[in-house]
Design a protein around this motif. Structure first.
Motif, PDB file in Angstrom:
ATOM      1  N   SER A  90       0.868  -1.180   0.000  1.00  0.00           N
ATOM      2  CA  SER A  90       0.000   0.000   0.000  1.00  0.00           C
ATOM      3  C   SER A  90       0.900   1.225   0.000  1.00  0.00           C
ATOM      4  CB  SER A  90      -0.929   0.002   1.215  1.00  0.00           C
ATOM      5  OG  SER A  90      -0.192   0.170   2.406  1.00  0.00           O
ATOM      6  N   ARG A  91       0.398   2.275  -0.633  1.00  0.00           N
ATOM      7  CA  ARG A  91       1.104   3.559  -0.709  1.00  0.00           C
ATOM      8  C   ARG A  91       0.143   4.608  -0.176  1.00  0.00           C
ATOM      9  NH1 ARG A  91       2.132   5.306  -5.883  1.00  0.00           N
ATOM     10  NH2 ARG A  91       4.178   6.097  -5.445  1.00  0.00           N
ATOM     11  N   ARG A  92       0.497   5.189   0.970  1.00  0.00           N
ATOM     12  CA  ARG A  92      -0.360   6.190   1.604  1.00  0.00           C
ATOM     13  C   ARG A  92       0.439   7.478   1.790  1.00  0.00           C
ATOM     14  NH1 ARG A  92      -2.301   1.596   5.147  1.00  0.00           N
ATOM     15  NH2 ARG A  92      -4.189   0.949   4.067  1.00  0.00           N
ATOM     16  N   PRO A  93      -0.268   8.573   2.036  1.00  0.00           N
ATOM     17  CA  PRO A  93       0.464   9.809   2.340  1.00  0.00           C
ATOM     18  C   PRO A  93       1.347   9.608   3.575  1.00  0.00           C
ATOM     19  CG  PRO A  93      -1.834  10.285   1.884  1.00  0.00           C
ATOM     20  CD  PRO A  93      -1.709   8.780   1.967  1.00  0.00           C
ATOM     21  N   HIS A  94       2.545  10.137   3.502  1.00  0.00           N
ATOM     22  CA  HIS A  94       3.479  10.037   4.627  1.00  0.00           C
ATOM     23  C   HIS A  94       2.986  10.957   5.748  1.00  0.00           C
ATOM     24  CE1 HIS A  94       7.242  10.311   6.885  1.00  0.00           C
ATOM     25  NE2 HIS A  94       7.619   9.210   6.242  1.00  0.00           N
ATOM     26  N   PRO A  95       3.063  10.512   6.998  1.00  0.00           N
ATOM     27  CA  PRO A  95       2.526  11.334   8.102  1.00  0.00           C
ATOM     28  C   PRO A  95       3.284  12.628   8.374  1.00  0.00           C
ATOM     29  CG  PRO A  95       3.575   9.351   8.965  1.00  0.00           C
ATOM     30  CD  PRO A  95       3.542   9.223   7.474  1.00  0.00           C
ATOM     31  N   THR A  96       4.569  12.707   8.003  1.00  0.00           N
ATOM     32  CA  THR A  96       5.334  13.916   8.316  1.00  0.00           C
ATOM     33  C   THR A  96       5.971  14.580   7.098  1.00  0.00           C
ATOM     34  OG1 THR A  96       7.327  12.606   8.766  1.00  0.00           O
ATOM     35  CG2 THR A  96       5.865  13.077  10.642  1.00  0.00           C
ATOM     36  N   ASP A  97       5.900  13.961   5.926  1.00  0.00           N
ATOM     37  CA  ASP A  97       6.515  14.519   4.724  1.00  0.00           C
ATOM     38  C   ASP A  97       5.482  14.501   3.601  1.00  0.00           C
ATOM     39  OD1 ASP A  97       7.973  15.197   2.464  1.00  0.00           O
ATOM     40  OD2 ASP A  97       9.626  13.821   2.887  1.00  0.00           O
ATOM     41  N   ALA A  98       4.925  15.665   3.307  1.00  0.00           N
ATOM     42  CA  ALA A  98       3.852  15.760   2.308  1.00  0.00           C
ATOM     43  C   ALA A  98       4.305  15.313   0.918  1.00  0.00           C
ATOM     44  CB  ALA A  98       3.329  17.193   2.256  1.00  0.00           C
TER      45      ALA A  98
END
Length: 160
Positions: A90-98
């Motif tokens: 899965s590829r999700r938005p990174h929590p600390t690096d947009a």
């Protein structure tokens, strides 16, 4: 008149580059055959196995996977998208690096990676068996070469 290649080697088999090319092609052929039943290309396996290896509770980035595998970041991105389309990661938005994506191996991806690694390691055992006790030294030499930064064409030509 027959053209002659001006080489420092009197026998082509003395060229480490040519021998590495031949061995690499033979090894890759064996790995392709081992991975075929799993529906993975060699690069897909390497990136899936790398992500599985790196995965912890912290997000893993595409850059970390590319660095671990020693692959080109753009090619890595394309292959990771293919693995995601297969439901293996899965590829999700990174929590600390947009700008980054947080990668995770899915349950089916981890199962496939673990089944495929057993086949890959068995293929390696058979392929490298002729080295016998020298395999550890051989692996050390490969590690030394892998850690080098590639020389530019100008440096190579200048003998630097």
């Amino acid at each position: 008149m027959k053209a002659q290649l001006r080489s420092e080697y009197s026998d082509a088999d003395d060229s480490p580059g040519l021998m590495l090319w031949r061995v690499t092609n033979s090894w890759q052929s064996a790995q392709r055959a081992a991975l075929q039943p799993f529906g993975l290309t060699h690069v897909q396996f390497v990136l899936l196995a790398s992500l599985t290896w790196l995965q912890t509770d912290q997000p893993v980035t595409q850059r970390a996977v590319a660095d671990h595998a020693g692959t080109d970041p753009m090619m890595t991105s394309q292959v990771l998208r293919a693995l995601a389309a297969k439901g293996l990661i899965s590829r999700r938005p990174h929590p600390t690096d947009a700008r980054a994506r947080a990668l995770m191996v899915t349950k089916s991806g981890a199962g496939l990676a673990n089944a495929a690694v057993a086949a890959v390691e068995e293929t390696d055992r058979r392929f490298f068996a002729p080295l016998g006790a020298g395999q550890r030294d051989f692996t050390g030499m490969l590690s030394r070469l892998a850690s080098r930064q590639p020389a530019s064409a100008g440096e190579s030509a200048a003998g630097n």
